[in-house]
Write a protein that holds these residues in place. Sequence first.
Motif, PDB file in Angstrom:
ATOM      1  N   VAL A   1      38.334  37.178  42.881  1.00  0.00           N
ATOM      2  CA  VAL A   1      37.376  38.175  43.362  1.00  0.00           C
ATOM      3  C   VAL A   1      37.963  38.939  44.544  1.00  0.00           C
ATOM      4  O   VAL A   1      37.848  40.166  44.621  1.00  0.00           O
ATOM      5  CB  VAL A   1      36.024  37.511  43.730  1.00  0.00           C
ATOM      6  N   VAL A   2      38.604  38.226  45.464  1.00  0.00           N
ATOM      7  CA  VAL A   2      39.217  38.892  46.614  1.00  0.00           C
ATOM      8  C   VAL A   2      40.305  39.847  46.144  1.00  0.00           C
ATOM      9  O   VAL A   2      40.398  40.983  46.619  1.00  0.00           O
ATOM     10  CB  VAL A   2      39.783  37.850  47.616  1.00  0.00           C
TER      11      VAL A   2
ATOM     12  N   VAL B   1      38.313  31.249  41.512  1.00  0.00           N
ATOM     13  CA  VAL B   1      37.427  32.389  41.267  1.00  0.00           C
ATOM     14  C   VAL B   1      37.328  33.245  42.528  1.00  0.00           C
ATOM     15  O   VAL B   1      37.390  34.478  42.472  1.00  0.00           O
ATOM     16  CB  VAL B   1      36.027  31.918  40.805  1.00  0.00           C
ATOM     17  N   PHE B   2      37.197  32.592  43.677  1.00  0.00           N
ATOM     18  CA  PHE B   2      37.149  33.320  44.944  1.00  0.00           C
ATOM     19  C   PHE B   2      38.420  34.142  45.130  1.00  0.00           C
ATOM     20  O   PHE B   2      38.357  35.322  45.519  1.00  0.00           O
ATOM     21  CB  PHE B   2      36.968  32.330  46.103  1.00  0.00           C
ATOM     22  N   SER B   3      39.564  33.549  44.848  1.00  0.00           N
ATOM     23  CA  SER B   3      40.844  34.265  44.988  1.00  0.00           C
ATOM     24  C   SER B   3      40.898  35.472  44.071  1.00  0.00           C
ATOM     25  O   SER B   3      41.363  36.548  44.467  1.00  0.00           O
ATOM     26  CB  SER B   3      42.014  33.336  44.676  1.00  0.00           C
TER      27      SER B   3
ATOM     28  N   LYS C   1      36.530  26.827  41.766  1.00  0.00           N
ATOM     29  CA  LYS C   1      35.725  27.749  42.565  1.00  0.00           C
ATOM     30  C   LYS C   1      36.613  28.552  43.509  1.00  0.00           C
ATOM     31  O   LYS C   1      36.399  29.753  43.701  1.00  0.00           O
ATOM     32  CB  LYS C   1      34.664  26.985  43.356  1.00  0.00           C
ATOM     33  N   PHE C   2      37.606  27.894  44.112  1.00  0.00           N
ATOM     34  CA  PHE C   2      38.538  28.614  44.982  1.00  0.00           C
ATOM     35  C   PHE C   2      39.357  29.619  44.170  1.00  0.00           C
ATOM     36  O   PHE C   2      39.665  30.706  44.651  1.00  0.00           O
ATOM     37  CB  PHE C   2      39.460  27.643  45.726  1.00  0.00           C
TER      38      PHE C   2
ATOM     39  N   ASN D   1      35.858  22.247  42.636  1.00  0.00           N
ATOM     40  CA  ASN D   1      36.106  22.997  43.864  1.00  0.00           C
ATOM     41  C   ASN D   1      37.383  23.824  43.755  1.00  0.00           C
ATOM     42  O   ASN D   1      37.450  24.943  44.267  1.00  0.00           O
ATOM     43  CB  ASN D   1      36.164  22.052  45.060  1.00  0.00           C
TER      44      ASN D   1
ATOM     45  N   TYR E   1      38.615  42.853  44.662  1.00  0.00           N
ATOM     46  CA  TYR E   1      37.961  43.627  45.715  1.00  0.00           C
ATOM     47  C   TYR E   1      38.986  44.486  46.462  1.00  0.00           C
ATOM     48  O   TYR E   1      38.762  45.678  46.684  1.00  0.00           O
ATOM     49  CB  TYR E   1      37.242  42.691  46.683  1.00  0.00           C
TER      50      TYR E   1
END
Length: 140
Positions: A30-31, A26-28, A23-24, A20, A34
Motif C-alpha cells: 500500500v505504501v 500488505v502495508f508495504s 499484514k506488514f 502479522n 501510495y
Amino acid sequence: RNLLYVELTQWDQVPRFWKNFLKFGVFSQVVSCYITLVVVYSEPYDLTMTPGDLPGPWYTLLNSYGWLAVLFFFIALFIWYRFRSWAFARVTEWEKSGKPMPSPADEESGMESASGVIKEEEEKEAAKEVVVKMVPPTNK
C-alpha cells in the motif's frame, strides 16, 4: 496438491507470526502504491527523450521517494515469496505425514478444511467408544 495448499492456508489455520508478516507485506504494498500515485517520485522525463538527456546517471531518474517506493515493493514481494515457500513446505509435510486429504465428498458435506476431516474422524471414534461403554457386559 493445490487443494491441500488452499486448505492449509486458510486464514484461521495460519500461525500468528505469518498473519502479522502478511499484514506488514500488505502495508508495504500500500505504501509503495501510495508513493507511486500521490507523490512526485521521479525527475521529469518524456518517452521521446534519450538517456543522454538525463541530468546524470540512469539511477538519478528516481528521487528518494521513488527509491523508497521500490524498496517497499520489494519488501512486499519478499514477504509474499517467504509465505508461499512456508506454505508449500507445510503442504509437503502434510503429504509426507500420511494424513488424509480432503475429498470432494467432504466438501459437498460441508467440510471446510483439512483439519475438519480429522476432527470428524476423531468424533466418530469417540462415539464408537461411548456406544461400547454403554453396552452392559454379559454374565455367564
